[in-house]
Scaffold this active site. Structure first.
Site, short mmCIF file in Angstrom:
data_model
loop_
_atom_site.label_atom_id
_atom_site.label_comp_id
_atom_site.label_asym_id
_atom_site.label_seq_id
_atom_site.Cartn_x
_atom_site.Cartn_y
_atom_site.Cartn_z
N SER A 64 0.83 -1.21 0.00
CA SER A 64 0.00 0.00 0.00
C SER A 64 0.86 1.25 0.00
CB SER A 64 -0.92 0.01 1.22
OG SER A 64 -1.79 -1.09 1.20
N1 SAH Z 1 -0.97 -4.66 4.22
C1 SAH Z 1 -0.25 -4.91 3.00
C2 SAH Z 1 -1.06 -4.53 1.79
C3 SAH Z 1 -1.14 -5.68 0.86
S1 SAH Z 1 -2.26 -5.59 -0.49
C4 SAH Z 1 1.13 -4.26 3.00
O1 SAH Z 1 1.44 -3.51 3.93
O2 SAH Z 1 1.92 -4.52 2.10
C5 SAH Z 1 -3.59 -6.62 0.12
C6 SAH Z 1 -3.27 -8.05 0.45
O3 SAH Z 1 -4.50 -8.67 0.83
C7 SAH Z 1 -2.72 -8.89 -0.70
O4 SAH Z 1 -1.49 -9.45 -0.31
C8 SAH Z 1 -3.78 -9.96 -0.91
O5 SAH Z 1 -3.25 -11.23 -1.29
C9 SAH Z 1 -4.43 -10.02 0.46
N2 SAH Z 1 -5.78 -10.61 0.48
C10 SAH Z 1 -6.79 -10.49 -0.42
N3 SAH Z 1 -7.87 -11.22 -0.03
C11 SAH Z 1 -7.53 -11.81 1.15
C12 SAH Z 1 -8.20 -12.72 2.04
N4 SAH Z 1 -9.43 -13.20 1.81
N5 SAH Z 1 -7.56 -13.10 3.16
C13 SAH Z 1 -6.29 -12.67 3.43
N6 SAH Z 1 -5.61 -11.84 2.62
C14 SAH Z 1 -6.20 -11.41 1.49
#
Ligand code: SAH
Length: 218
Positions: A64
């Site tokens: 993000s």
């Molecule tokens: N908090 C992260 C942002 C990652 S983007 C950071 O600091 O880098 C969002 C993430 O949510 C992705 O890695 C994606 O695979 C995950 N995601 C999407 N659906 C999900 C689910 N049902 N359960 C767990 N993770 C999920």
């Protein structure tokens, strides 16, 4: 895994940018000053680590934008004693910001490859106290519930009931809500089992909150 004075200088500029964009919480700014964000990105993108933009990581996912991480964190209004569940571990950067603030962090990722990679990185960076979980964030974590705060870092089509159920009274759920490209940043405070307050903090963009686990195929 190098962190140099150049990186520190770039972090200091990023902190100035975050301040200018309205982030006032000094502890959150201090987390950005101290956590080496470039180590959470692929080498090819490392030099962009301290610009305020989102970037691709592995498995078609993104880390993000720094402002979004800082803003979501500030909405949690943390004292430092809370138990926090994060949905969407991704690069692990947001988990580290939360952990830096002193809270106990549980974080769930659905992409098995990313889960293993990030767990290893967090250990290497001295953030082994973050509890990483492979699972479907729609279900939360019945094993470690309840939580004082739940932070969703992917765009959700609806508010999962399991997440509301796993919140303590007085707890908050911060969730980007909406299908498609844009979401509204929503904060839900649980005043009682059947009484919730909902606040809207404007438009953001996230990768989608998907159902189920994506296991590594062997
Ligand atoms: N908090 C992260 C942002 C990652 S983007 C950071 O600091 O880098 C969002 C993430 O949510 C992705 O890695 C994606 O695979 C995950 N995601 C999407 N659906 C999900 C689910 N049902 N359960 C767990 N993770 C999920």
């Amino acid at each position: 895994m190098r962190d140099t004075y150049t990186h520190k200088g770039l972090r200091s500029k990023l902190v100035t940018t975050l301040r200018q964009k309205g982030i006032k919480n000094e502890r959150i700014l201090s987390a950005f000053m101290n956590i080496p964000r470039h180590l959470f990105l692929d080498n090819a993108f490392a030099k962009w680590a301290y610009t305020d933009v989102a970037f691709p990581i592995d498995a078609d996912q993104t880390i993000s934008q720094p402002y979004t991480v800082a803003f979501q964190t500030s909405l949690l209004e943390l004292k430092g004693t809370e138990r926090v569940l994060e949905i969407g571990t991704g690069s692990g950067f947001q988990s580290c910001v939360l952990s830096y603030l002193g809270v106990k962090v549980y974080t769930i990722e659905r992409q098995e490859k990313l889960y293993h990679r990030t767990e290893k990185l967090l250990n290497q960076l001295g953030f082994g106290r973050i509890r990483t979980l492979l699972g479907d964030g729609y279900k939360g974590s019945p094993r470690f519930a309840n939580f004082d705060r739940i932070l969703v870092t992917c765009g959700a089509p609806f508010v999962p009931q399991d997440l509301l159920d796993q919140l303590n009274i007085g707890g908050m759920l911060v969730i980007p809500l909406g299908e498609g490209e844009c979401q509204r940043m929503i904060r839900i405070t649980k005043h009682a089992g059947d009484r919730y307050e909902k606040e809207d903090f404007g438009e953001f963009r996230f990768v989608p909150f998907l159902q189920g686990i994506n296991r590594v195929s062997i």
